[in-house]
Write a protein that holds these residues in place. Structure first.
Motif: not given
Length: 595
Positions: A154, A172, A196
Motif C-alpha cells: 500500500s 491488491f 491501504l
C-alpha cells in the motif's frame, strides 16, 4: 529580480456619504424617506416643503475584525532569520541525503523514510534522490504476490502514484478472497489497513478494487477507534486519517502535527527531527516578513477604511496562497501577488454578496465587462476605489511579467476578473428574483464564483517560465484541471458556510438546490455534496498524471488548491467567520515557532 516592496498608489477619493449597515434578510434595497426644507414665499414668510430622497438600505454580514491587526503583524520578530540557522540546515540536509542513499537500507525502510520526509514538509530538499529511488522501485518490481505484505504494498503504491507513476490497482488482487472481497484476516494488520486506506484515495474512475479498498479500510479503521487500545500513536494516526486522508491534505500545515507525532516515535531519527523543526521555523520567519509587506500594502490602499462592510482577511488570504501550493522559498513574489489577488476577490465577493444594490451591481459588472475607465465615474465611491485598486494591481502584475518574459497578459488577467464578476452577478440576480436553480445550473455557475479560475490563472503567470501561448489558451478553456478543484472548493465552502449564509438570507447554495430539486433531507443533500467531492477528486487524480498541456509545477498547484479548500472549510467557515479552529491553525503556522 522583482521588487517585493512595490505598492499600489491611489489618489485619495472624497469621503463617501455615511451609510447605515443594517442586517436583514434580502439583498440591499432602496428605502424612501422625506426631508423637510424651507423656502421663502413671495410675502417673505418661510414655507415647509418635503422632498423624497432614495437611500439604499444595505445589509451587513456582521463580519468581525481580523484577529491580527496591522500593529501586531508589524511587531513580529524571530531569531530564525539569522545565518547560523541556514548553515545548520545545510549540514542536516547533507546527513539526510547520505541516509537516503545508503545502499544497505531495506526497501520498506527506505519507503518509510521517503514518506516521513514528505509528511515533515522537507522532501523538496531531496527531490532527485527520491525520484531516483522510486524510479528504481517502479522498474525493478514485478509485483509478485509472494512474500508481499499489505503495509509495504500500500505504501509503495501510494508513493509511486503520488509521484506520477502509473501503477495498476491489480497489485491488491493478492489480498482478495475468492468472492473478490478483501480478506477478513487483513484486519489484524492495523498498520497495513491504515496504509491501504491512504492508498485508496489515489483512485480514478472505474477502479473498483480501490473503491472496495476504501470501504473496507474505512470500516475497520472506525472499529479501531471505537475499540481503542494501547498503541496511542497508531490511534492518533488513525483518527487523523479519518478526519482527512494524506492525499487530501496540504504538506505544510500537516507538517506541524506530524513533527510532533514523529518526535514521539520510538524509531525517530534525531537528525531528521532537527531538520524538520529548523526548516519549519526558518520558513515561518520568511512568511512573517512577507505578511509585513502585504499588511503595509493593505493599509496604504485604504480599502479597509473605505469599504468597512467587507472582510479584513489578509492573513487568511495569505494562507490560501501559501497552503495552496506556493510554500517553497522561491515563490516569495508569487505569494505576495497572489495574496493581493485573494484580498481583492474577498472584497468583490462582499460587494456582490452582501452590500451593493442590484442597480449598483449592474453598473459595476458592466464597467468590469467593458473595462471602461471612463465609465468609472458612474459608480458609487466605494466601487470606484475597488475598481481602481483592481486595475492598478492587474497593470502592476502584467508589467512585471512583461519585463521578465516579454509577453503581455493584461487581457487574460482582465478576462479572469470579468468571468468572476459575471458569475457573482448571476448569483445576485437569482437572489433578487428569489430563484433556486437546479443543482447542475448552480454548480455550472458556482465553480467559477468559487474564484478558483482567477486564482489559478494568476498562479500560472506567476510561476510559469517560459509562458507558452498554447498553454495560456488551454488555461482559459477552463478544462478539468481547473474545474475539479473549483467544484471541490465550491462544495466544501457550501458544506461549511451554508447554515450561516442561509440565516442572513443569501442566495441558495448546493445543499438547498439539491433539497428543492430532489426532495432530499438536509443530511442527504450534504452526503450528496460529499459524493460529488469524491467524484471530483477521482477526476483530478487522472489529471495529475494524464495532463500534458501544463507544466508539472502548475498541475501540482491546481491539485493543492483542491486540498486547500478542504483544509480551510474542514472545521467550519475558516475564511469569513474566523472560527477558533482556523485561528489556532494560523497561529501555529505563522506565529508560534516549534521548540
Amino acid at each position: 529580480m522583482v521588487n517585493l516592496c512595490m505598492h499600489i498608489s491611489l489618489p485619495i477619493p472624497h469621503k463617501p456619504a455615511h451609510h447605515s449597515y443594517t442586517t436583514f434578510h434580502g439583498r440591499a434595497t432602496t428605502m424612501l424617506y422625506t426631508r423637510r426644507s424651507s423656502s421663502t414665499r413671495c410675502n417673505g414668510m418661510p414655507s415647509a416643503q418635503t422632498t423624497t430622497v432614495a437611500v439604499p438600505t444595505r445589509r451587513s454580514a456582521n463580519y468581525k475584525p481580523s484577529f491580527w491587526d496591522f500593529n501586531y503583524i508589524q511587531s513580529l520578530t524571530t531569531q530564525y532569520t539569522e545565518e547560523r540557522h541556514s548553515k545548520r540546515v545545510l549540514e542536516l540536509i547533507a546527513r539526510v541525503k547520505m541516509l537516503l542513499l545508503h545502499q544497505e537500507m531495506e526497501g520498506d525502510r527506505r519507503l518509510d523514510l521517503i514518506d516521513d520526509l514528505q509528511r515533515l514538509a522537507i522532501s523538496h530538499h531531496f527531490e532527485q534522490e527520491i525520484n531516483k529511488i522510486l524510479n528504481s522501485i517502479y522498474h525493478e518490481n514485478c509485483y509478485d504476490a509472494k512474500d508481499r505484505d499489505l503495509y509495504t504494498t500500500s505504501l509503495e503504491f501510494r508513493l509511486l502514484r503520488e509521484h506520477g507513476f502509473l501503477v495498476s490497482q491489480d497489485v491488491f488482487d493478492c489480498f482478495k478472497n475468492e468472492k473478490g472481497d478483501f480478506k477478513a484476516s487483513l484486519c489484524d494488520d492495523r498498520r497495513g489497513v491504515l496504509e491501504l486506506y491512504e492508498a485508496s484515495f489515489l483512485l480514478t474512475h472505474g477502479e473498483e478494487t480501490l473503491e472496495l479498498a476504501n470501504e473496507f479500510a474505512t470500516k475497520h479503521l472506525q472499529r479501531i477507534v471505537e475499540e481503542g487500545g494501547d498503541d496511542h500513536n497508531l490511534l492518533e494516526r488513525v483518527r487523523y486519517a479519518l478526519d482527512l486522508p494524506i492525499h487530501w491534505r496540504i504538506q505544510r500545515p500537516n507538517a506541524r502535527w506530524f513533527i510532533e507525532a514523529y518526535g514521539r516515535r520510538s524509531e525517530m531519527n534525531p537528525t531528521i527531527l532537527e531538520l524538520a523543526k529548523l526548516e519549519f521555523n526558518i520558513t515561518q520567519s520568511m512568511h512573517q516578513q512577507e505578511l509585513k509587506l502585504i499588511s503595509r500594502w493593505w493599509k496604504q490602499t485604504r480599502l479597509c477604511e473605505k469599504l468597512p462592510f467587507a472582510r479584513d482577511r489578509i492573513v487568511e488570504c495569505y494562507l490560501w496562497t501559501l497552503v495552496g501550493g506556493l510554500s517553497q522559498p522561491q515563490y516569495g513574489y508569487s505569494r505576495i501577488m497572489a495574496t493581493k489577488a485573494n484580498i481583492l476577490i474577498t472584497l468583490l465577493d462582499d460587494i456582490f454578496d452582501v452590500y451593493a444594490t442590484l442597480e449598483e451591481l449592474h453598473l459595476f459588472n458592466d464597467v468590469i465587462h467593458r473595462w471602461d475607465l471612463e465609465a468609472v465615474n458612474q459608480l458609487p465611491n466605494y466601487m470606484q476605489i475597488c475598481f481602481l485598486t483592481l486595475n492598478n494591481f492587474i497593470n502592476e502584475m502584467a508589467c512585471d511579467v512583461l519585463k521578465e518574459q516579454d509577453i503581455l497578459i493584461i487581457k487574460y488577467l482582465r478576462k479572469s476578473w470579468q468571468d468572476l464578476c459575471k458569475s457573482f452577478m448571476q448569483e445576485a440576480q437569482w437572489h433578487a428574483e428569489g430563484h433556486t436553480p437546479t443543482l447542475d445550473k448552480y454548480i455550472n455557475n458556482g465553480w467559477i464564483s468559487s474564484s478558483v479560475p482567477v486564482i489559478l490563472s494568476h498562479t500560472f503567470f506567476l510561476i510559469t517560465n517560459p509562458i507558452q501561448k498554447t498553454a495560456v489558451e488551454s488555461l482559459y478553456q477552463y478544462q478539468d484541471l481547473v474545474r475539479c478543484p473549483a467544484v471541490i472548493l465550491r462544495l466544501a465552502n457550501d458544506l461549511a458556510t451554508s447554515p450561516n449564509e442561509m440565516e442572513r438570507g443569501d442566495v441558495a447554495e448546493s445543499i438547498q438546490c439539491y433539497m428543492k430539486e430532489s426532495g432530499a433531507s438536509v443530511e442527504e443533500a450534504r452526503e450528496h455534496a460529499r459524493f460529488l467531492i469524491w467524484k471530483s477528486w477521482k477526476r483530478m487524480n487522472e489529471e495529475r498524471v494524464g495532463n500534458f498541456q501544463f507544466p508539472k509545477e502548475f498541475i501540482k498547484k491546481a491539485v493543492d488548491l483542491g486540498r486547500m479548500a478542504q483544509y480551510m472549510y474542514q472545521l467550519g467557515d475558516g475564511h469569513g467567520i474566523q472560527n477558533p479552529h482556523i485561528k489556532d491553525r494560523i497561529s501555529s503556522l505563522f506565529f508560534e515557532s516549534i521548540v
